[in-house]
Design a protein around this motif. Structure first.
Motif, PDB file in Angstrom:
ATOM      1  N   MET A  49       0.821  -1.213   0.000  1.00 17.80           N
ATOM      2  CA  MET A  49       0.000   0.000   0.000  1.00 17.80           C
ATOM      3  C   MET A  49       0.852   1.258   0.000  1.00 17.80           C
ATOM      4  O   MET A  49       0.414   2.307  -0.455  1.00 17.80           O
ATOM      5  CB  MET A  49      -0.933   0.006   1.220  1.00 17.80           C
ATOM      6  N   THR A  50       2.082   1.159   0.545  1.00 24.23           N
ATOM      7  CA  THR A  50       2.953   2.331   0.585  1.00 24.23           C
ATOM      8  C   THR A  50       3.980   2.289  -0.542  1.00 24.23           C
ATOM      9  O   THR A  50       4.914   3.075  -0.572  1.00 24.23           O
ATOM     10  CB  THR A  50       3.689   2.427   1.928  1.00 24.23           C
ATOM     11  N   ARG A  51       3.818   1.326  -1.450  1.00 28.89           N
ATOM     12  CA  ARG A  51       4.654   1.182  -2.640  1.00 28.89           C
ATOM     13  C   ARG A  51       6.139   0.971  -2.306  1.00 28.89           C
ATOM     14  O   ARG A  51       7.002   1.413  -3.049  1.00 28.89           O
ATOM     15  CB  ARG A  51       4.491   2.390  -3.572  1.00 28.89           C
ATOM     16  N   HIS A  65      -6.812   7.623  -6.362  1.00 27.54           N
ATOM     17  CA  HIS A  65      -5.607   7.573  -7.191  1.00 27.54           C
ATOM     18  C   HIS A  65      -5.098   6.142  -7.252  1.00 27.54           C
ATOM     19  O   HIS A  65      -4.850   5.530  -6.217  1.00 27.54           O
ATOM     20  CB  HIS A  65      -4.512   8.467  -6.623  1.00 27.54           C
ATOM     21  N   ASP A  66      -4.923   5.649  -8.465  1.00 29.91           N
ATOM     22  CA  ASP A  66      -4.384   4.300  -8.611  1.00 29.91           C
ATOM     23  C   ASP A  66      -2.892   4.321  -8.313  1.00 29.91           C
ATOM     24  O   ASP A  66      -2.142   5.102  -8.901  1.00 29.91           O
ATOM     25  CB  ASP A  66      -4.632   3.803 -10.041  1.00 29.91           C
ATOM     26  N   LEU A  67      -2.481   3.433  -7.405  1.00 33.82           N
ATOM     27  CA  LEU A  67      -1.099   3.470  -6.919  1.00 33.82           C
ATOM     28  C   LEU A  67      -0.095   3.106  -8.017  1.00 33.82           C
ATOM     29  O   LEU A  67       1.025   3.610  -8.020  1.00 33.82           O
ATOM     30  CB  LEU A  67      -0.952   2.513  -5.729  1.00 33.82           C
ATOM     31  N   ALA A  68      -0.495   2.279  -8.952  1.00 36.56           N
ATOM     32  CA  ALA A  68       0.438   1.877 -10.004  1.00 36.56           C
ATOM     33  C   ALA A  68       0.540   2.957 -11.081  1.00 36.56           C
ATOM     34  O   ALA A  68       1.618   3.220 -11.603  1.00 36.56           O
ATOM     35  CB  ALA A  68      -0.005   0.560 -10.619  1.00 36.56           C
TER      36      ALA A  68
ATOM     37  N   LEU B 137      11.515   6.429   1.340  1.00 32.49           N
ATOM     38  CA  LEU B 137      11.050   5.786   0.116  1.00 32.49           C
ATOM     39  C   LEU B 137       9.548   5.966  -0.116  1.00 32.49           C
ATOM     40  O   LEU B 137       9.059   5.743  -1.217  1.00 32.49           O
ATOM     41  CB  LEU B 137      11.400   4.297   0.127  1.00 32.49           C
ATOM     42  N   THR B 138       8.795   6.359   0.920  1.00 30.20           N
ATOM     43  CA  THR B 138       7.360   6.549   0.711  1.00 30.20           C
ATOM     44  C   THR B 138       7.025   8.028   0.472  1.00 30.20           C
ATOM     45  O   THR B 138       5.867   8.391   0.420  1.00 30.20           O
ATOM     46  CB  THR B 138       6.541   6.026   1.907  1.00 30.20           C
ATOM     47  N   PRO B 292      10.712  -0.468  -7.027  1.00 35.37           N
ATOM     48  CA  PRO B 292       9.701  -1.148  -6.203  1.00 35.37           C
ATOM     49  C   PRO B 292       9.307  -2.522  -6.749  1.00 35.37           C
ATOM     50  O   PRO B 292       8.910  -3.406  -5.993  1.00 35.37           O
ATOM     51  CB  PRO B 292       8.501  -0.205  -6.236  1.00 35.37           C
ATOM     52  N   ALA B 293       9.396  -2.695  -8.040  1.00 33.63           N
ATOM     53  CA  ALA B 293       8.989  -3.972  -8.617  1.00 33.63           C
ATOM     54  C   ALA B 293      10.055  -5.039  -8.380  1.00 33.63           C
ATOM     55  O   ALA B 293       9.854  -6.202  -8.653  1.00 33.63           O
ATOM     56  CB  ALA B 293       8.736  -3.820 -10.111  1.00 33.63           C
TER      57      ALA B 293
END
Lengths: 238, 301
Positions: A49-51, A65-68, B137-138, B292-293
């Protein structure tokens, strides 16, 4: 506009399935407890959720807002309290909060005013000049919450924020965050493994071994004794 | 089910100011003038990260002392012993016979950069720093920019330490020309960025750091000893041509040579090229490692 929407999230750690098809949503102004035993996947979900990392499949939307697709737009709306402390013990409370404000683009007088506002909100205004090291455990946690509120987020995520606190401090923080949802219209997701932090009108999502076991109003899911029901649910699939 | 707490005990005063900014307004601001607002946020974050590093550095006085003690022991004790044992011929940038102290001073500047660069980059994976890494990072800014801020902040501290060391060395009798001290500034900064970027790469691949000793044994010592910091490459070749080849491809050798030449107000083009190339490679690897990926996903948080 919905607060937080988690849609079919799946994530793996190597070959181990950490989350499997997790879906739920939390409306604006709602307090939602994410209840699960240790290792249920709560922290993985918080990372997603916090990427801090991205999911294998599924989508997360924060305040629309879409996170991706628009990560920075989404992250701006999130206030997060991690399990780990983020406070720099060598700096004062005020300096710590100003640092965080600047990471969100706030500085100067606007940031100073905001520091005082959040500290007042948490009953800590007189502590702004103290070194963080001088604060006790309960105050450090409150400061984490103050920090998470610095940039006026609309979604507040808390990952087991009462760990290590005594009973009185725990009750105070649980109560305060409930009020943030009720009075300020914040969308709150509160991860915990402690049943006594949840109130009957709260929304409740029970997570176990990466799956959602139950979702709905806490009072309805728990009946007369949520604790017993929780053990029954998580015990049944183990 | 729940105890009813005394609500007023927690926040006795109703807040005077609540929503000074709201995220939606920031959003509208951002949409209206997306590029300037974004640029502005990026600069605000950079200055905050620089300020935080500086405050932390000033707060931990022992850190400067520890950072200086190491190279000074080398300069004063080690170099004195080696002075007699080691004959140095005249190689560029030197135009006359030099003492061993003069030879190793640029190498010891490199040592400061190496230790501090590793320490500040790897502090990201220290247990007690895990939270502040997450905070960083957030933030709603691109990862590459946040990593750059962290890298620049750590490097500036390194440069500061390097100049304090050069000042003490000057007091000890190892002096360069004012032009040399000035010309060394960009060289030292570039070297600091390069080793700091290497530290960032390591921090993205190391799961968690129990202590600094492992990094010292497996990264800092090999990088330092397999370079021209302590002995010139031709001296290394006398001992073993293979060792010399390893030293010659070590980017740290080139950073040290760049600094060595710069201290005489001269440019070492190969040193400059290799240091920049290494910075680019390590920087790209760090950004990839922190994607992140990928990156953090490999680490169980």
């Amino acid at each position: 506009m919905s607060g937080l929407v988690i849609e079919s999230i799946t994530h793996m750690w190597g070959a181990k399935q950490a989350l499997e098809d997790v879906s739920f949503s939390v409306a604006r102004g709602e307090f939602c407890a994410l209840l699960g035993p240790n290792g249920a996947g709560k922290s993985t979900l918080f990372g997603l959720m916090t990427r801090l990392f991205t999911p294998r499949a599924g989508a997360i939307s924060i305040a629309g807002h879409d996170l991706a697709r628009e990560p920075h737009g989404a992250l701006r709306h999130i206030g997060v309290v991690f399990q780990q402390p983020t406070v720099d013990l060598d700096l004062t409370v005020r300096r710590n909060l100003l640092y965080f404000a600047a990471l969100h683009g706030l500085f100067g007088r606007r940031a100073e005013v905001r520091v005082m506002a959040v500290l007042e909100r948490l009953g800590m205004a007189e502590r702004s000049g103290e070194r963080a090291e001088a604060l006790n455990g309960g105050h450090r946690r409150r400061m984490e919450i103050a920090r998470a509120l610095m940039h006026c987020p609309s979604v507040l995520l808390l990952d087991e924020p009462t760990v290590g606190l005594d009973a009185a401090a725990r009750v105070a923080i649980v109560d305060h965050v409930h009020r943030l949802a009720a009075d300020d219209g914040l969308t709150v997701l509160w991860a915990t493994h402690l049943v006594d932090e949840i109130r009957p009108p709260d929304r409740l999502v029970i997570l176990h071994r990466g799956r959602v076991l139950a979702a709905g109003e806490a009072g309805e899911i728990g009946g007369t004794d949520l604790s017993e029901r929780f053990i029954e649910l998580t015990g049944a699939v183990s | 089910m729940n105890a009813v707490p005394d609500r007023d005990a927690f926040a006795p005063n109703p807040p005077k100011t609540l929503n000074v900014v709201d995220a939606d307004r920031l959003d509208r601001d951002a949409q209206g003038r997306a590029a300037p607002a974004f640029f502005h946020c990026a600069i605000v974050a950079l200055s905050a990260i620089l300020q935080r590093e500086a405050l932390r550095f000033l707060g931990q006085r022992g850190r400067l002392l520890a950072a200086l003690a190491r190279p000074l022991v080398w300069l004063i004790v080690f170099a004195a012993g080696f002075r007699a044992a080691l004959g140095l011929s005249i190689t560029p940038p030197y135009q006359t016979y030099i003492t061993y102290e003069i030879y190793i001073t640029p190498g010891l500047v490199g040592m400061i950069l190496l230790f501090n660069g590793m320490q500040s980059s790897l502090s990201l994976v220290y247990d007690r720093e895990m939270g502040s890494m997450r905070l960083l990072l957030t933030a709603p800014l691109p990862r590459w920019w946040l990593l750059t801020c962290k890298l620049v902040a750590g490097s500036l501290i390194s440069v500061l330490q390097a100049y304090v060391f050069l000042a003490v060395a000057a007091a000890w009798g190892v002096r360069f020309t004012p032009g040399g001290y000035l010309a060394a500034l960009p060289a030292i900064m570039l070297g600091a960025l390069m080793v700091g970027a290497l530290g960032l790469v390591l921090s993205s691949f190391i799961r968690q750091l129990e202590n600094f000793a492992g990094v010292m044994n497996f990264v800092i010592f090999p990088v330092f000893f397999l370079s021209s910091a302590l002995y010139p490459l031709w001296k290394m070749a006398e001992a073993s041509p293979h060792l010399r080849d390893i030293c010659a491809v070590n980017p740290f050798t080139h950073a040290v040579e760049l600094i060595r030449f710069a201290l005489y107000a001269k440019l070492d083009p190969l040193g400059l090229a290799v240091t920049i190339a290494a910075l680019a490679v390590f920087g790209a690897a760090a950004i990839w490692g922190y994607d992140p990926a990928r990156g953090l996903a490999a680490r169980k948080i």
